[in-house]
Design an enzyme around this catalytic site. Structure first.
Site, PDB file in Angstrom:
ATOM      1  N   LYS A  83       0.731  -1.295  -0.105  1.00 15.27           N
ATOM      2  CA  LYS A  83       0.142   0.050   0.013  1.00 15.27           C
ATOM      3  C   LYS A  83       0.734   1.312  -0.016  1.00 15.27           C
ATOM      4  O   LYS A  83       0.308   2.345  -0.485  1.00 15.27           O
ATOM      5  CB  LYS A  83      -0.724   0.007   1.263  1.00 15.27           C
ATOM      6  CG  LYS A  83      -1.897  -1.131   0.893  1.00 15.27           C
ATOM      7  CD  LYS A  83      -3.162  -1.172   2.010  1.00 15.27           C
ATOM      8  CE  LYS A  83      -4.270  -2.009   1.500  1.00 15.27           C
ATOM      9  NZ  LYS A  83      -4.092  -3.443   1.686  1.00 15.27           N
TER      10      LYS A  83
HETATM   11  C1  PLP Z   1      -4.473  -4.415   0.865  1.00 14.81           C
HETATM   12  C2  PLP Z   1      -3.842  -5.786   0.959  1.00 14.81           C
HETATM   13  C3  PLP Z   1      -4.023  -6.938  -0.039  1.00 14.81           C
HETATM   14  C4  PLP Z   1      -5.154  -6.870  -0.847  1.00 14.81           C
HETATM   15  O1  PLP Z   1      -5.190  -5.701  -2.088  1.00 14.81           O
HETATM   16  P1  PLP Z   1      -6.527  -5.220  -2.733  1.00 14.81           P
HETATM   17  O2  PLP Z   1      -5.918  -4.023  -3.552  1.00 14.81           O
HETATM   18  O3  PLP Z   1      -7.528  -4.773  -1.550  1.00 14.81           O
HETATM   19  O4  PLP Z   1      -7.095  -6.218  -3.530  1.00 14.81           O
HETATM   20  C5  PLP Z   1      -3.286  -7.918  -0.100  1.00 14.81           C
HETATM   21  N1  PLP Z   1      -2.033  -8.170   0.987  1.00 14.81           N
HETATM   22  C6  PLP Z   1      -1.948  -7.256   1.625  1.00 14.81           C
HETATM   23  C7  PLP Z   1      -0.763  -7.472   2.480  1.00 14.81           C
HETATM   24  C8  PLP Z   1      -2.585  -6.024   1.786  1.00 14.81           C
HETATM   25  O5  PLP Z   1      -2.163  -4.880   2.773  1.00 14.81           O
END
Ligand code: PLP
Length: 464
Positions: free
Chosen positions: A112
């Site tokens: 993120k």
């Molecule tokens: C947010 C997240 C996801 C999922 O990603 P999306 O864009 O919501 O599909 C997968 N793995 C981790 C570690 C995350 O923080």
């Protein structure tokens, strides 16, 4: 570039406006009216670009002059300089034509950061120019909150309030949020659970009258278009490193809200030769059920070892459905209404298209741990539980072993020590150097009653 709503009723916006908006006024999500397309020659010419240089080329058409090119370039350079690996998104080989793209080298050890480091800087830049200040409000059960806080800690024009359920997030996750001591960061520990936090955020967006005159709320979850835009870049980066455009490449993506894999779908539309996109889910597998059996049905939320993918309904799936419904906002709107109350199926044409575009696989906790143990045994490479789901799905449903298959590694294994210990590790995986003193840093957060009025009065006191 214009941005339009998936439900077809809200006004079109430009980049600046779309970044400052959450949901569209008709309840839809914003997407670009048209996508840029990059030719084979262009991709060839990008082979020598480093991550930040490539990011500039890919984001430029979306920003479309809202930020002058030299300033955009400076923002991108500063953003990706925060990542501690010189490649920013390094590729690691697990097996023959089997790769992992490490997206956890940013400040909070989860993918993120790619989007939220960028969003914080873009927002601050635009707000400075408009002489405007905004309030960010979000709820988190872990990764999003810390990435948003890190992304906004140096923003002068953003006051950020993140709600987390008191004593229900892991110590590492809490400390990643609460040890950021800048004046514009406010951590609210709610005496309730995650759903309580999320309902309060939803209610606050719906009625913003509690805010001081002239202030508005901005969303940092993946309904914000700028987050998706930043995520398109690493698909191109990995694809070109592995031989695109003369060679195809596949991706397996640990999926929750469908933001990350939607960025991969866009990369394909924009000219990256992707032969396969795999939606990897945990037991919360609504997306797997719709892609495999055309059954779009909400099941109760399950708590798993991969908490960042514990999502009942994926909000960004609507952005894909818009294309599957041939961009007919009215038809999509009607479909979205229906699936609130009943099990629905996609129309045949839409389902056929979905099957051509995606494969899927669901992995439960037991299989997640088995995969972590298996990969450790093969190569002494430690996967976090989210990334392990991606690797397992890729091993199960890949279409060709001649084509490189890349799993997006979305978090660092030290963030999810529980899963590592359950998978045969005898010690807690160590945090990277720059966070080694996390447990000794000073924390700041406020414990607040599980009550909307109390949260609002806390915010009123702290908005400057
Ligand atoms: C947010 C997240 C996801 C999922 O990603 P999306 O864009 O919501 O599909 C997968 N793995 C981790 C570690 C995350 O923080």
């Amino acid at each position: 570039m214009k941005y339009i709503s998936t439900r077809g009723e809200a006004p079109a916006l430009n980049f600046e406006e779309v970044m400052l908006t959450g949901l569209a006024s008709d309840g839809g999500l914003y997407i670009p009216e048209t996508l840029p397309h990059f030719s084979k020659e262009t991709l060839e010419s990008w082979k020598s670009l480093n991550y930040a240089e490539l990011a500039f080329e890919i984001m430029k058409p979306f920003v479309d002059g809202a930020i002058p090119n030299d300033e955009l370039k400076a923002i991108i350079d500063d953003c990706y300089a925060q990542f501690r690996h010189p490649a920013v998104a390094p590729l690691v080989q697990l097996g023959h034509n089997e790769w992992v793209l490490e997206l956890f080298q940013g400040p909070t050890l989860a993918f993120k950061d790619f989007a939220l480091q960028m969003l914080g800087r873009l927002l601050d830049h635009v707000l400075e120019k408009r002489n405007q200040k905004v309030v960010i409000m979000g709820a988190t059960s872990g990764d999003t909150g810390s990435a948003a806080i890190e992304g906004c800690r140096r923003c002068n024009n953003v006051e950020i309030f993140i709600l987390h359920p008191h004593q229900r997030v892991s110590e590492v996750q809490r400390r990643q949020m609460t040890t950021v001591l800048n004046d514009n960061i406010h951590n609210i520990a709610v005496e309730g659970n995650f759903d309580d936090c999320q309902s309060m955020v939803k209610a606050s967006f719906a009625d913003q009258s509690f805010l001081p005159e002239g202030k508005q709320l901005v969303a940092v979850n993946s309904i914000n278009w700028a987050r998706i835009m930043a995520q398109i870049v690493y698909y191109f980066y990995a694809g070109i490193a592995l031989g695109a455009p003369s060679r195809e490449v596949g991706f397996s993506v640990p999926t929750g809200n469908f933001g990350d894999i939607f960025a991969g779908y866009l990369a394909k539309q924009m000219g990256l030769p992707i032969n396969q996109l795999i939606v990897a889910t945990n037991r919360n597998d609504i997306l797997h059920r719709v892609i495999a059996n055309n059954q779009y049905e909400k099941h109760p939320l399950e708590h798993t070892l991969s908490p960042s993918m514990d999502i009942m309904v994926s909000s960004n799936f609507e952005r894909l459905l818009f294309d599957l419904f041939d961009r007919d906002g009215a038809k999509l709107s009607e479909f979205m209404q229906r699936c609130n109350n009943e099990t629905v199926s996609l129309p045949d044409a839409a389902f056929t298209k979905a099957r051509e575009l995606f494969d899927s696989f669901a992995v439960d906790d037991e299989l997640t741990c088995e995969t972590i143990a298996q990969v450790w045994d093969e190569s002494e490479y430690l996967l976090d539980p989210h990334s392990a789901i991606g690797v397992k799905a890729a091993r199960e449903v890949r279409r060709s072993t001649d084509t490189p298959m890349v799993t997006l590694a979305t978090a660092h294994p030290a963030k999810f020590a529980d899963a590592a210990l359950k998978s045969g590790q005898t010690e807690v995986p160590p945090l990277p150097h720059h966070m080694a003193d996390l447990m000794d840093r000073e924390e700041r957060f406020s414990v607040v009653d599980n009550d909307l009025a109390t949260v609002h009065s806390f915010m009123q006191k702290h908005i400057r």
